[in-house]
Structures are given as structure tokens and as C-alpha cells.
Design an enzyme around this catalytic site. Sequence first.
Site, PDB file in Angstrom:
ATOM      1  CG  HIS A   1     -38.651 130.524  -0.819  1.00  0.00           C
ATOM      2  ND1 HIS A   1     -37.955 131.695  -1.041  1.00  0.00           N
ATOM      3  CD2 HIS A   1     -38.512 129.795  -1.956  1.00  0.00           C
ATOM      4  CE1 HIS A   1     -37.417 131.666  -2.248  1.00  0.00           C
ATOM      5  NE2 HIS A   1     -37.739 130.512  -2.826  1.00  0.00           N
TER       6      HIS A   1
ATOM      7  CG  HIS B   1     -40.571 128.096  -6.379  1.00  0.00           C
ATOM      8  ND1 HIS B   1     -40.622 129.338  -6.971  1.00  0.00           N
ATOM      9  CD2 HIS B   1     -39.504 128.124  -5.545  1.00  0.00           C
ATOM     10  CE1 HIS B   1     -39.621 130.079  -6.519  1.00  0.00           C
ATOM     11  NE2 HIS B   1     -38.929 129.367  -5.651  1.00  0.00           N
TER      12      HIS B   1
ATOM     13  CE  LYS C   1     -37.413 135.158  -5.068  1.00  0.00           C
ATOM     14  NZ  LYS C   1     -37.676 133.815  -5.590  1.00  0.00           N
TER      15      LYS C   1
ATOM     16  CG  HIS D   1     -32.472 134.350  -5.137  1.00  0.00           C
ATOM     17  ND1 HIS D   1     -32.437 132.977  -5.034  1.00  0.00           N
ATOM     18  CD2 HIS D   1     -31.226 134.735  -5.517  1.00  0.00           C
ATOM     19  CE1 HIS D   1     -31.227 132.556  -5.336  1.00  0.00           C
ATOM     20  NE2 HIS D   1     -30.468 133.594  -5.634  1.00  0.00           N
TER      21      HIS D   1
ATOM     22  CG  HIS E   1     -32.387 131.466  -0.831  1.00  0.00           C
ATOM     23  ND1 HIS E   1     -33.191 130.347  -0.827  1.00  0.00           N
ATOM     24  CD2 HIS E   1     -32.604 132.073  -2.029  1.00  0.00           C
ATOM     25  CE1 HIS E   1     -33.853 130.276  -1.966  1.00  0.00           C
ATOM     26  NE2 HIS E   1     -33.523 131.314  -2.712  1.00  0.00           N
TER      27      HIS E   1
ATOM     28  CG  ASP F   1     -36.443 127.387  -2.952  1.00  0.00           C
ATOM     29  OD1 ASP F   1     -37.321 127.575  -3.808  1.00  0.00           O
ATOM     30  OD2 ASP F   1     -35.275 127.771  -3.083  1.00  0.00           O
TER      31      ASP F   1
HETATM   32 ZN   LIG Z   1     -37.189 129.789  -4.650  1.00  0.00          ZN
HETATM   33 ZN   LIG Z   2     -33.975 131.663  -4.685  1.00  0.00          ZN
END
Ligand SMILES: [Zn+2]
Ligand SMILES: [Zn+2]
Length: 336
Positions: A76, A78, A200, A241, A261, A333
Site C-alpha cells: 500500500h 502512494h 482501488k 480503503h 487498513h 501508506d
Molecule cells: Zn492509501
Molecule cells: Zn486509505
Amino acid sequence: MRAITAPYTVLLNMAAIIFNNCRVFDGATAALGEGMAVLVDEGRIKEISDRPLSASGARVIDAAGRVLMPGLIDAHYHALLADLNVANLDIMPPSLLHQHAHVNLRAALDRGFTSVRDAGGADIGLVRAVEEGLIKGPRIFHAGKALSQTGGHGDMRPATHFEPCACAAYHGPICAVADGVDEVRKAVREELRKGATQIKLMVSGGVLSPSDPVWMDQYSEAEIRAAVEEAATRRTYVMAHAHTASAARRCVDFGVRSIEHGTLIDRETAEYVAASDAFVVPTLSTIHMMKEKGPGLGLQKIFADKLGTLFEDAQQAVSVCHEAGVKLGLGSDLIG
Ligand SMILES: [Zn+2]
Ligand SMILES: [Zn+2]
């Protein structure tokens, strides 16, 4: 000490490499193999030996007793998440944003991650830039834009924003809004056309979005199922998410494969997830960093308030999932 890492595409083009005198972590056992040698050729491990190796034409590296281990996978990630206040990315020139992505990807590689699964933001251009050696970074599996309903976790417009356009659609560098089965279907097809390796969705409220409570279920069953169906036609899957137990349960019920998460998953839900094919990817690092350093780094009060006890909850959820036998992945994340 910096990890010495190389992306797979680079390894493919290199001469054979022999690592002598290293301690090998193979991921199968906790023990390190002492005084080992490893031959890598065409991006593959060809031989592991407890004696020094040699091969004609191979580059030989004396690891001097350092640990040699497989590249890590950040499930996960970004590349484009360059600012704690995500709405700031909307007013950042794309050229600047991608310089941040370059730095972030290089940092991930330096931390030992040779593959990342981008959960919103990265596109085929970044993938190509790494593959072509223009920038240094891990292999990227990208979702394209993370898809959100209006007023969901991917909608960065605050409640005080009055939309001047009748289309009332948000489209940022990380997320895009799509509402209703037809729009979701089209948005998913669009990301898949642009080479997304997975899709996603945002299916619960989140911390860094300005208008949605964390406890909120997002997207209807029909919208989620439409995304799952479209992804399946490309033989891929949906990651979502989902902080809450309710959202995790809806993921399982509607065919989402990867629950991101899972911060508020309770024991009963963990057992429900464990009995399915779904994975959970906890993201303890970012929640911890937000709690410890967020206010000092300019995290707005509205987001700090939403964070609440989520770090403690997330640790509890990981324990509960582990005990229930849930398949877990590692996600950072990380922001910036
Ligand atoms: Zn994320
Ligand atoms: Zn998220």
C-alpha cells in the site's frame, strides 16, 4: 545504513552477479544463513551455496558479512502523496508533483522495497520511467486514480466548497469521483485501459478527507460489485480503503480482494475475513507517523481529530487478524 537494492528490470539487463560472504535471509526461516554465496543471473537466483561461488564473466561482490535478503513489497504505497494535507496536491503543478514522486520512489527503493503497489495516483508514465531507467524506483503495480463517491474519502473538497459546475465532479491527482453504477463502471474501464494492474475503491470514511466521518460506509453494493465485475473481466481485482469492520465485511461480501487498513476490524469480523479469499493490508506506519509527527508537520486539526485512537485500534486489529489467521500484507501508506 542504506540498503543496496536494484529494481528487477535493471537486474534483467545486468551481467551475472555473485554475492560472496553474506548472511542470507530467505524469508522461510527466521535464522540467517552464515557465510553464504548467491549467484544471480537474468534477474533470477540461480544458486545458493555455503561456499564461495565463481562464474566466468560474473561480477563478484564481497558482501563482507552483510545480510542479503529478497526485496520487500510495499502493498500500500502512494508515489504521488507528497503532502500531508492532500488537497494541497490539487494546486501543485503536475511537473512538480512528479519530481516528488521521483524522490519518494527512490526513497522506497533505498528502504529495501523492490516492488510497490500504488493505491492511488501513480500512472503508466511512472511505471515506464522506472522500466526505462529514467528514474530509480521499485517495480510499480499501479491502480491509477483511486475511485470515490461524492463526499467520500477520495473527495478532497471541504464542506465549505461550493461547486460552481453543475457536473459537480472532483478529479484530483490521487483520486477521482465516480457516482452510480454506470460512472463507476466507466471509471474502472478507463483506469484499466490506462494499464492499471488493479482497481482501488474508497469504501469507508478516512482520516485525510475533509467531509466524511471515518465510520461511514461508502459506495453502494451495486457500485462495488460493478467495479469488481469490470476488474474481473481483465482478470484482475479490487483493493479497497476500508477502516471499519462494517466496510471490511462489505468487501468480503461484494468480492473485493484486498482490504486496505482494516483499522477497526474486531475479532468476529477477522474470523469472517479469514474464512474468505480476501487479504488485509494494515498500514501502521502512516497512522503512527501521523499521530507522532502530524501536528508538527502541519496536520490540520480536523484531520488530527479524526485520527483519534486509530493507532491503538490499528495495533489491536493487526493482533486480532493475526490470531484469526487472516492473510496479511505489509503496507506503509507513507506520505512525503
Ligand atoms: Zn492509501
Ligand atoms: Zn486509505
